[in-house]
Design an enzyme around this catalytic site. Structure first.
Site, short mmCIF file in Angstrom:
data_model
loop_
_atom_site.label_atom_id
_atom_site.label_comp_id
_atom_site.label_asym_id
_atom_site.label_seq_id
_atom_site.Cartn_x
_atom_site.Cartn_y
_atom_site.Cartn_z
CG HIS A 73 9.49 -48.38 3.16
ND1 HIS A 73 9.24 -49.74 3.17
CD2 HIS A 73 8.33 -47.79 2.81
CE1 HIS A 73 7.97 -49.95 2.82
NE2 HIS A 73 7.40 -48.78 2.59
CG ASP A 81 19.21 -44.42 9.76
OD1 ASP A 81 18.49 -44.79 8.80
OD2 ASP A 81 19.34 -45.08 10.80
CB THR A 100 8.34 -54.74 -3.33
OG1 THR A 100 7.75 -54.08 -2.20
CG2 THR A 100 7.93 -56.20 -3.34
N PRO A 168 3.43 -49.82 9.05
CG PRO A 168 2.47 -47.71 8.95
CD PRO A 168 3.70 -48.42 9.39
CG HIS A 200 -0.31 -43.72 -1.72
ND1 HIS A 200 -1.11 -44.35 -0.79
CD2 HIS A 200 0.94 -44.18 -1.49
CE1 HIS A 200 -0.38 -45.15 -0.04
NE2 HIS A 200 0.88 -45.06 -0.44
CB THR A 201 -0.60 -37.75 -5.80
OG1 THR A 201 -1.23 -37.13 -6.91
CG2 THR A 201 0.80 -37.19 -5.65
#
Length: 341
Positions: A73, A81, A100, A168, A200-201
């Site tokens: 993110h 940065d 979150t 996304p 996502h593992t």
């Protein structure tokens, strides 16, 4: 990519220059370097980061997923940065996709910064510490090691709301939507998209984030998701139902068996362009690890709109206080930052 030299007498000159510059809080600019950028100015940097992350994961294994999500993110809106660490009104943390983010993972990076600056002075940015901490969390969770480009400065401002809101969504994003978003960041190979989705593992999520998948109830797994989410106290859902706390290729094995939690996860196995890559990674952990390491290195150098310009924050959560001098300094023009192949 231009590389910065950080050795010998020239390196000492640069350190003195940067130390004075940081005290005066100007905007700094420099090219990135590979591993070892801080070896002369903060030789204990990587050991401080590693020991801190190791201790934190022993207390709470979920921090690995938290650091990975924060890193993604941070890098997607305007490059890696540390803009996502800024707190307050109008910052990225106050914007929809980031509300979150895991507070304890954010605080961990700030705690590491405090240790690093206590040992070395204000010579290492929050952006570099975040990248190193994320890499170490991956390795300590069982994943691959990879080189972290260093020398990023911390941003002077957060990304705009329209850019952050354009991240996304895991609930609705199709492969074509994800591919466009990744391509805009220099990740043009579909293998980058599939490999980085493999983060996502590790990690867990709540029912609101996969409600569309659960409500469809179009396979046995989605019906299980729906049953959990209709319970009085739904359990957090593991994103990898095979080996939820290990960084491995269990996520891809789950996708092959139609056990992806997010719509975007299932899209990877349903789309004819990405399904072969999913199957390859499900069959070979080594193939996944090799691509993940390559893709993370590419993500770490995602383009920054104004170049590598910023500061070395004295707190990851806020910009440095302005002093009398406020000029843009291009460290790339100083001796010791000469470009080399």
């Amino acid at each position: 990519m231009a590389m910065a030299s950080s050795s010998g007498g020239a390196g000492a000159l640069v350190l003195a220059f940067v130390t004075v510059a940081v005290l005066l809080s100007p905007a700094l600019s420099a090219p990135l370097d590979g591993a070892g950028f801080h070896s002369a100015t903060c030789p204990q940097l990587e050991s401080i980061v590693l020991s801190s992350v190791q201790a934190a994961l022993q207390r709470e294994v979920a921090l690995a997923a938290g650091l990975l999500r924060i890193f993604f993110h941070d890098c997607f809106p305007q490059g890696c940065d540390a803009s996502v660490y800024l707190k307050g009104s109008g910052t990225e943390q106050a914007m929809g996709p980031n509300t979150t983010l895991q507070p304890r993972a954010l605080q961990l990076v700030e705690d590491i910064r405090a240790k690093v600056h206590a040992a070395c002075g204000a010579t290492v940015s929050c952006a570099d510490i975040s990248a190193l901490a994320t890499r170490d969390a991956v390795v300590l969770s069982g994943g691959p090691n990879y080189t972290v480009p260093q020398g990023q400065f911390d941003s002077l401002a957060p990304a705009s709301a329209n850019v952050v809101d354009g991240l996304p969504s895991p609930r609705t994003a199709s492969v074509s939507t994800l591919a466009r978003a990744f391509s805009a960041k220099g990740l043009r190979d579909l293998a980058d998209l599939v490999a980085l989705s493999g983060a996502h593992t590790v990690g867990r999520t709540g029912c609101p984030f996969f409600s569309d998948r659960a409500q469809r109830m179009d396979d046995a797994f989605s019906r299980r998701l729906a049953a959990n989410c209709s319970a009085p106290s739904p359990r957090p859902q593991n994103l990898d139902v095979v080996t939820p706390d290990l960084f491995d290729n269990g996520y891809y094995k789950a996708l092959v068996n139609s056990q992806g939690v997010f719509t975007s996860d299932m899209a990877l196995i349903k789309d004819r362009t990405t399904a072969p890559i999913v199957r390859q990674f499900a069959q070979s952990k080594d193939a996944f690890f090799a691509q993940f390491a390559k893709s993370m290195a590419k993500l770490a150098t995602a383009p920054r709109p104004g170049g590598n310009v910023g500061e070395i924050r004295r707190s990851c959560f806020s910009r440095n206080a302005r002093r009398a001098i406020d000029t843009v300094v291009d460290a790339g023009d100083e001796e010791g930052f000469t470009a080399s192949a």
